[in-house]
Design an enzyme around this catalytic site. Sequence first.
Site, short mmCIF file in Angstrom:
data_model
loop_
_atom_site.label_atom_id
_atom_site.label_comp_id
_atom_site.label_asym_id
_atom_site.label_seq_id
_atom_site.Cartn_x
_atom_site.Cartn_y
_atom_site.Cartn_z
N ASN A 36 0.18 -48.08 1.06
CA ASN A 36 1.20 -49.02 0.45
C ASN A 36 2.57 -48.60 0.17
O ASN A 36 3.34 -49.17 -0.35
CB ASN A 36 0.63 -49.71 -0.71
CG ASN A 36 -0.61 -50.52 -0.07
OD1 ASN A 36 -0.68 -51.14 0.56
ND2 ASN A 36 -1.65 -50.27 -0.88
N THR A 37 2.81 -47.09 0.35
CA THR A 37 3.96 -46.58 0.24
C THR A 37 4.65 -46.14 1.68
O THR A 37 3.97 -45.18 2.15
CB THR A 37 3.99 -45.28 -0.66
OG1 THR A 37 3.78 -45.65 -2.01
CG2 THR A 37 5.32 -44.84 -0.91
N PHE A 85 1.62 -48.36 -6.13
CA PHE A 85 2.02 -47.38 -6.84
C PHE A 85 2.73 -47.69 -7.98
O PHE A 85 3.73 -47.16 -8.61
CB PHE A 85 2.61 -45.92 -6.65
CG PHE A 85 1.88 -45.06 -5.60
CD1 PHE A 85 0.49 -45.34 -5.18
CD2 PHE A 85 2.50 -44.11 -4.76
CE1 PHE A 85 -0.19 -44.60 -4.34
CE2 PHE A 85 1.76 -43.19 -3.90
CZ PHE A 85 0.49 -43.53 -3.54
N LYS A 95 -6.72 -36.12 -1.15
CA LYS A 95 -7.40 -37.30 -0.88
C LYS A 95 -6.89 -37.95 0.68
O LYS A 95 -5.75 -37.99 0.80
CB LYS A 95 -7.07 -38.34 -1.99
CG LYS A 95 -7.75 -39.75 -1.55
CD LYS A 95 -7.95 -40.45 -2.90
CE LYS A 95 -8.54 -41.94 -2.59
NZ LYS A 95 -8.65 -42.51 -4.05
N SER A 142 -2.22 -43.39 0.66
CA SER A 142 -1.96 -44.78 0.31
C SER A 142 -1.16 -45.09 1.53
O SER A 142 -0.36 -45.13 1.95
CB SER A 142 -1.41 -44.70 -1.12
OG SER A 142 -0.78 -46.20 -1.09
N ASN A 196 -5.56 -54.60 -1.18
CA ASN A 196 -4.46 -54.33 -2.15
C ASN A 196 -3.44 -53.78 -1.43
O ASN A 196 -3.33 -53.02 -0.47
CB ASN A 196 -5.01 -53.42 -3.43
CG ASN A 196 -4.45 -51.87 -3.21
OD1 ASN A 196 -3.47 -51.47 -3.60
ND2 ASN A 196 -5.40 -51.17 -2.68
N ASN A 231 -9.45 -42.93 0.92
CA ASN A 231 -8.58 -44.09 0.43
C ASN A 231 -9.13 -45.32 1.04
O ASN A 231 -9.89 -45.43 1.98
CB ASN A 231 -7.29 -43.71 0.75
CG ASN A 231 -6.47 -44.34 -0.41
OD1 ASN A 231 -6.52 -45.50 -0.87
ND2 ASN A 231 -5.65 -43.24 -1.23
C1 LIG Z 1 -6.59 -52.19 -6.48
C2 LIG Z 1 -6.74 -50.87 -5.87
C3 LIG Z 1 -5.79 -50.02 -6.31
C4 LIG Z 1 -5.83 -48.72 -5.74
N1 LIG Z 1 -5.03 -47.91 -6.26
C5 LIG Z 1 -5.07 -46.20 -5.93
C6 LIG Z 1 -4.38 -45.32 -6.29
O1 LIG Z 1 -3.37 -45.89 -7.01
N2 LIG Z 1 -4.49 -44.01 -5.68
C7 LIG Z 1 -5.41 -43.75 -5.04
O2 LIG Z 1 -5.59 -42.61 -4.62
N3 LIG Z 1 -6.41 -44.74 -4.61
C8 LIG Z 1 -6.30 -45.80 -4.86
N4 LIG Z 1 -7.24 -47.09 -4.57
C9 LIG Z 1 -8.18 -46.55 -3.80
C10 LIG Z 1 -9.77 -46.15 -4.29
O3 LIG Z 1 -9.37 -44.92 -5.33
C11 LIG Z 1 -10.54 -45.87 -3.51
O4 LIG Z 1 -10.38 -44.62 -2.78
C12 LIG Z 1 -10.98 -47.20 -2.22
O5 LIG Z 1 -10.73 -48.19 -2.85
C13 LIG Z 1 -12.24 -47.05 -1.92
O6 LIG Z 1 -13.20 -47.09 -2.99
P1 LIG Z 1 -13.99 -48.75 -3.28
O7 LIG Z 1 -14.30 -49.13 -1.90
O8 LIG Z 1 -15.00 -48.15 -4.32
O9 LIG Z 1 -12.81 -49.28 -4.10
C14 LIG Z 1 -7.00 -48.39 -5.04
C15 LIG Z 1 -7.85 -49.22 -4.65
C16 LIG Z 1 -7.86 -50.49 -5.09
C17 LIG Z 1 -8.87 -51.52 -4.82
#
Ligand SMILES: Cc1cc2nc3c(=O)[nH]c(=O)nc-3n(C[C@H](O)[C@H](O)[C@H](O)COP(=O)(O)O)c2cc1C
Length: 364
Positions: A175-176, A114, A214, A173, A110, A243
């Site tokens: 992506n910022t 934000f 985080k 993140s 992804n 993350n």
């Molecule tokens: C579509 C998507 C959006 C995410 N948005 C955020 C976010 O806004 N803030 C954040 O701290 N982590 C975000 N994450 C990261 C997740 O909270 C997590 O740390 C990461 O995906 C690893 O866990 P997973 O393998 O269970 O997905 C996002 C992950 C995905 C897939």
Amino acid sequence: MIRAFDALSLPLLRWIDAEDAHRLAIHGLKFLPPIKLRADDAKLAVRAFGLNFPNPVGMAAGFDKNAEVPDALLRLGFGFVEIGTVTPKPQSGNPRPRLFRLERDEAVVNRMGFNNDGADAVLRRLASRAQLPGIVGVNVGANKDSSDRVSDYVTLIETFAPVASYFTVNVSSPNTPGLRNLQQGHILDDLLSKVLEARDRARAKAGDTPVLLKIAPDLSLAELDEVVHVARSRRVAGMIVANTTVARPTTLREASRAKEQGGLSGRPLFRLSTRMVAETYVRVEGAFPLIGVGGIDTGGAALTKIRAGASLVQLYSPLVYKGLGLVEDIKNDLALTLLRTGREQLSEIVGADAAAITAEDWPI
Ligand SMILES: Cc1cc2nc3c(=O)[nH]c(=O)nc-3n(C[C@H](O)[C@H](O)[C@H](O)COP(=O)(O)O)c2cc1C
């Protein structure tokens, strides 16, 4: 009921664009009947950051960015829900498409950036449920066009303190642009000192809301040394590891989608994020608890994360492939493991394998 929902929805949702599927899932959850699941096994309760979690399985940030469905998620069996990332002003995020399923890898890439409704709208939603039970954490971040990122975090802490069970300071993140630079020692120290001051100022009306940090799984071990040093000296309540990763393991099968820019999550993140949990755990030396997140798609994977050093876990991407029944599966497996090994609570095994994991070859 949840299994039936999974059986119907999973094949359908996988057919449509990933972001549309996510929107549909949020809408579906809004109409979830007020079912009451059976209470959690008392052995699964966890006390951390001064909070009492009924079970250790949380919804990770990014699924319910705008606090639209925290109570539906709690009803589905999550022990806690983290909403956000929220930024002070609303922002639309990166252009679509920005969310990609890597089906054969059971992974997601992804670069949402934000996208969220902004602090005012999210605060209204959280305020309207403030009297309800359940742990709802607020994950905070800076606007892309912010001229003062630290003040964005401070504003958010002041705004949300009365309605947040805990805060997550998201500096990880990918992506910022530039956000992850906030993980550098002296910058992080300044950020955390101001965030914690803001939390202390809000104490009169909000109590001592725990502040968690985080981090990215892509930190070098020298960088992790520094981050943990700052987190300990500033006395954060805990850390969330980790993350999404900007790395792309060579083992990925969906080669063309893997090339999409953004953060990778799901199964291929499991080993790296678990290693980072263990590396963090040995550095933290019990000063505060950790939440482990990244590729937890079975009860066994949750157990590994806990034995690596996580007191609590969170999930997101594996739900795309396994469905919401995964939450119950993990809780059942954990309860069974405790029963089989004659243990009273999960805290007895937190970090049991941390040292051994840090001695393994570095995961690729
Ligand atoms: C579509 C998507 C959006 C995410 N948005 C955020 C976010 O806004 N803030 C954040 O701290 N982590 C975000 N994450 C990261 C997740 O909270 C997590 O740390 C990461 O995906 C690893 O866990 P997973 O393998 O269970 O997905 C996002 C992950 C995905 C897939």
